[in-house]
Design a protein around this motif. Structure first.
Motif, PDB file in Angstrom:
ATOM      1  N   HIS A 172       0.812  -1.215   0.000  1.00  0.00           N
ATOM      2  CA  HIS A 172       0.000   0.000   0.000  1.00  0.00           C
ATOM      3  C   HIS A 172       0.848   1.270   0.000  1.00  0.00           C
ATOM      4  O   HIS A 172       0.291   2.375  -0.028  1.00  0.00           O
ATOM      5  CB  HIS A 172      -0.952   0.000   1.206  1.00  0.00           C
ATOM      6  CG  HIS A 172      -2.162  -0.854   0.992  1.00  0.00           C
ATOM      7  ND1 HIS A 172      -2.192  -2.199   1.294  1.00  0.00           N
ATOM      8  CD2 HIS A 172      -3.381  -0.564   0.462  1.00  0.00           C
ATOM      9  CE1 HIS A 172      -3.370  -2.696   0.984  1.00  0.00           C
ATOM     10  NE2 HIS A 172      -4.113  -1.729   0.468  1.00  0.00           N
ATOM     11  N   LEU A 173       2.170   1.117   0.036  1.00  0.00           N
ATOM     12  CA  LEU A 173       3.033   2.290  -0.100  1.00  0.00           C
ATOM     13  C   LEU A 173       3.082   2.709  -1.567  1.00  0.00           C
ATOM     14  O   LEU A 173       3.167   1.860  -2.455  1.00  0.00           O
ATOM     15  CB  LEU A 173       4.457   1.969   0.366  1.00  0.00           C
ATOM     16  CG  LEU A 173       4.711   1.840   1.862  1.00  0.00           C
ATOM     17  CD1 LEU A 173       6.159   1.415   2.097  1.00  0.00           C
ATOM     18  CD2 LEU A 173       4.431   3.141   2.582  1.00  0.00           C
ATOM     19  N   ALA A 174       3.049   3.989  -1.814  1.00  0.00           N
ATOM     20  CA  ALA A 174       3.182   4.480  -3.194  1.00  0.00           C
ATOM     21  C   ALA A 174       4.667   4.537  -3.526  1.00  0.00           C
ATOM     22  O   ALA A 174       5.284   5.610  -3.536  1.00  0.00           O
ATOM     23  CB  ALA A 174       2.530   5.851  -3.318  1.00  0.00           C
ATOM     24  N   LEU A 250       9.465  17.251   7.903  1.00  0.00           N
ATOM     25  CA  LEU A 250      10.210  17.767   6.749  1.00  0.00           C
ATOM     26  C   LEU A 250       9.698  17.205   5.424  1.00  0.00           C
ATOM     27  O   LEU A 250      10.273  17.472   4.366  1.00  0.00           O
ATOM     28  CB  LEU A 250      11.703  17.443   6.918  1.00  0.00           C
ATOM     29  CG  LEU A 250      12.412  18.203   8.048  1.00  0.00           C
ATOM     30  CD1 LEU A 250      13.793  17.621   8.301  1.00  0.00           C
ATOM     31  CD2 LEU A 250      12.500  19.688   7.721  1.00  0.00           C
ATOM     32  N   GLY A 251       8.630  16.412   5.475  1.00  0.00           N
ATOM     33  CA  GLY A 251       7.972  15.957   4.253  1.00  0.00           C
ATOM     34  C   GLY A 251       8.299  14.566   3.790  1.00  0.00           C
ATOM     35  O   GLY A 251       7.761  14.098   2.777  1.00  0.00           O
ATOM     36  N   ALA A 252       9.183  13.865   4.505  1.00  0.00           N
ATOM     37  CA  ALA A 252       9.520  12.495   4.121  1.00  0.00           C
ATOM     38  C   ALA A 252       8.513  11.510   4.718  1.00  0.00           C
ATOM     39  O   ALA A 252       7.691  11.871   5.556  1.00  0.00           O
ATOM     40  CB  ALA A 252      10.930  12.155   4.574  1.00  0.00           C
ATOM     41  N   LYS A 253       8.598  10.270   4.282  1.00  0.00           N
ATOM     42  CA  LYS A 253       7.734   9.202   4.788  1.00  0.00           C
ATOM     43  C   LYS A 253       8.568   8.271   5.651  1.00  0.00           C
ATOM     44  O   LYS A 253       9.724   7.973   5.323  1.00  0.00           O
ATOM     45  CB  LYS A 253       7.130   8.431   3.611  1.00  0.00           C
ATOM     46  CG  LYS A 253       6.391   7.166   3.981  1.00  0.00           C
ATOM     47  CD  LYS A 253       5.037   7.464   4.571  1.00  0.00           C
ATOM     48  CE  LYS A 253       4.242   6.165   4.784  1.00  0.00           C
ATOM     49  NZ  LYS A 253       2.986   6.411   5.523  1.00  0.00           N
ATOM     50  N   ALA A 254       7.993   7.804   6.757  1.00  0.00           N
ATOM     51  CA  ALA A 254       8.696   6.873   7.637  1.00  0.00           C
ATOM     52  C   ALA A 254       7.958   5.542   7.706  1.00  0.00           C
ATOM     53  O   ALA A 254       6.720   5.502   7.707  1.00  0.00           O
ATOM     54  CB  ALA A 254       8.833   7.456   9.029  1.00  0.00           C
ATOM     55  N   LEU A 255       8.738   4.463   7.755  1.00  0.00           N
ATOM     56  CA  LEU A 255       8.209   3.119   7.977  1.00  0.00           C
ATOM     57  C   LEU A 255       8.933   2.584   9.211  1.00  0.00           C
ATOM     58  O   LEU A 255      10.153   2.367   9.182  1.00  0.00           O
ATOM     59  CB  LEU A 255       8.490   2.230   6.760  1.00  0.00           C
ATOM     60  CG  LEU A 255       8.050   0.766   6.863  1.00  0.00           C
ATOM     61  CD1 LEU A 255       6.530   0.667   6.957  1.00  0.00           C
ATOM     62  CD2 LEU A 255       8.559  -0.033   5.662  1.00  0.00           C
ATOM     63  N   VAL A 256       8.194   2.413  10.300  1.00  0.00           N
ATOM     64  CA  VAL A 256       8.801   2.007  11.573  1.00  0.00           C
ATOM     65  C   VAL A 256       8.553   0.521  11.815  1.00  0.00           C
ATOM     66  O   VAL A 256       7.418   0.044  11.724  1.00  0.00           O
ATOM     67  CB  VAL A 256       8.239   2.841  12.743  1.00  0.00           C
ATOM     68  CG1 VAL A 256       8.866   2.407  14.063  1.00  0.00           C
ATOM     69  CG2 VAL A 256       8.495   4.324  12.491  1.00  0.00           C
ATOM     70  N   ILE A 257       9.647  -0.177  12.110  1.00  0.00           N
ATOM     71  CA  ILE A 257       9.587  -1.608  12.417  1.00  0.00           C
ATOM     72  C   ILE A 257       9.949  -1.755  13.892  1.00  0.00           C
ATOM     73  O   ILE A 257      11.084  -1.517  14.295  1.00  0.00           O
ATOM     74  CB  ILE A 257      10.561  -2.398  11.520  1.00  0.00           C
ATOM     75  CG1 ILE A 257      10.227  -2.174  10.042  1.00  0.00           C
ATOM     76  CG2 ILE A 257      10.514  -3.889  11.854  1.00  0.00           C
ATOM     77  CD1 ILE A 257      11.280  -2.702   9.074  1.00  0.00           C
TER      78      ILE A 257
END
Length: 307
Positions: A172-174, A250-257
């Motif tokens: 589901h991540l673009a 700052l506009g970035a995307k994060a994926l936390v594990i």
């Protein structure tokens, strides 16, 4: 199109179900040297961190370093990891370490390979052999087997759910939006971040970085844009959560594990490391597909480097 890489990631739970067939063990009375190249070196790095944290004595070197230099740490046992058993640097390192009087143990997915001719003992995991160039499921199994030599853990019970969650969330991540991937983590998670960066480099030819989390503000964050995806293998500290807030601000995307992240991993005091590899391997595969690349056979790469 059918890709072996996806099969080799999806079979991880079945591989982990075979762990009870192996009884490898470490001793606190001995000093260990872990040796490998590429992903195999990253296994050694992660193991070194967790061994030392649990009162064992361990160091890690690349096969190339051992081959080229004589400043090798005094050790009792050298563990040489090479999936194909043919990486020139690791094979020559095994020969050199044997000549120095160290006990050598080879770990490989290939029967009758060059490493098995050089090592005093061998653990041959031919059922983990992979058709694709990039190391995925075999990495997870080898790491889990070695970690079980410190403390037994049942990774199989968690792996199916983590694989299912990883696919659902990453699908589901673009991914077409992102062209810069940053991996963050401390200690053994730094080794996992290094391996994550390598997967995105190998399979998807992406611009990647890996850092300790709080070091990221000290310069590297200057490259952050809205085309950056930051993957944090978190230990659940508030400072890491504050960093993610800054990154997203700052506009970035994060994926936390983490135990309470986007992809949930149980807290096993570092021993969950093999499970953390599942989402980053799948991320590399998905980005490669999105880019139109063949993840089974990446540009300029072969299964083993022969000098």
């Amino acid at each position: 199109m059918h890709y072996y890489t996806l099969d080799e990631i999806r079979r991880i739970p079945n591989l982990l179900n075979k762990l009870n067939e192996f009884d490898f063990s470490f001793s606190k009375e001995k000093k260990y040297l872990l040796v490998g190249c590429g992903s195999s070196y990253n296994i050694g790095f992660i193991m070194k961190e967790i061994l030392n944290k649990n009162g064992y004595k361990a160091k890690v070197l690349t096969g190339g370093h051992v081959m080229l230099f004589d400043n090798i740490p005094d050790s009792d046992v050298a563990i040489l990891i090479t999936r194909t058993g043919e990486s020139t640097e690791t094979v020559l390192a095994a020969k050199k370490l044997s000549q120095k009087g160290m006990k050598t143990i080879g770990i490989t997915s290939s029967k009758n390979s060059s490493i098995t001719q050089q090592c005093e003992e061998n653990i041959t995991l031919d059922f983990t052999a992979e058709k694709s160039v990039v190391m995925t499921g075999s990495f997870v199994f080898i790491l889990a087997m070695l970690l079980n030599g410190i403390e037994k853990n049942d990774y199989y019970n968690f792996s199916e759910k983590i694989l299912e969650d990883s696919e659902k969330i990453i699908d589901h991540l673009a991914l077409e939006k992102y062209e810069h991937f940053v991996f963050l983590g401390y200690d053994e998670n730094y080794g996992i971040s290094k391996e994550g960066a390598l997967k995105l480099q190998e399979m998807a030819l992406q611009y990647v970085e890996y850092h300790e989390p709080l070091e990221y503000r000290h310069g590297p964050i200057s490259r952050l844009t809205n085309k950056t995806l930051v993957i944090l293998n978190s230990k659940g500290m508030k400072e890491e959560k504050e960093l993610i807030d800054d990154i997203e601000g700052l506009g970035a995307k994060a994926l936390v594990i983490s135990t309470d992240g986007h992809i949930k991993i149980p807290d096993m005091k570092g021993f969950e490391a093999p499970l953390r590899l599942i989402p980053i391997q799948y991320l590399g595969y998905k980005k490669a597909i999105q880019m139109g690349y063949n993840p089974d056979s990446p540009k300029n790469l072969s299964k083993s480097v022969k000098l």
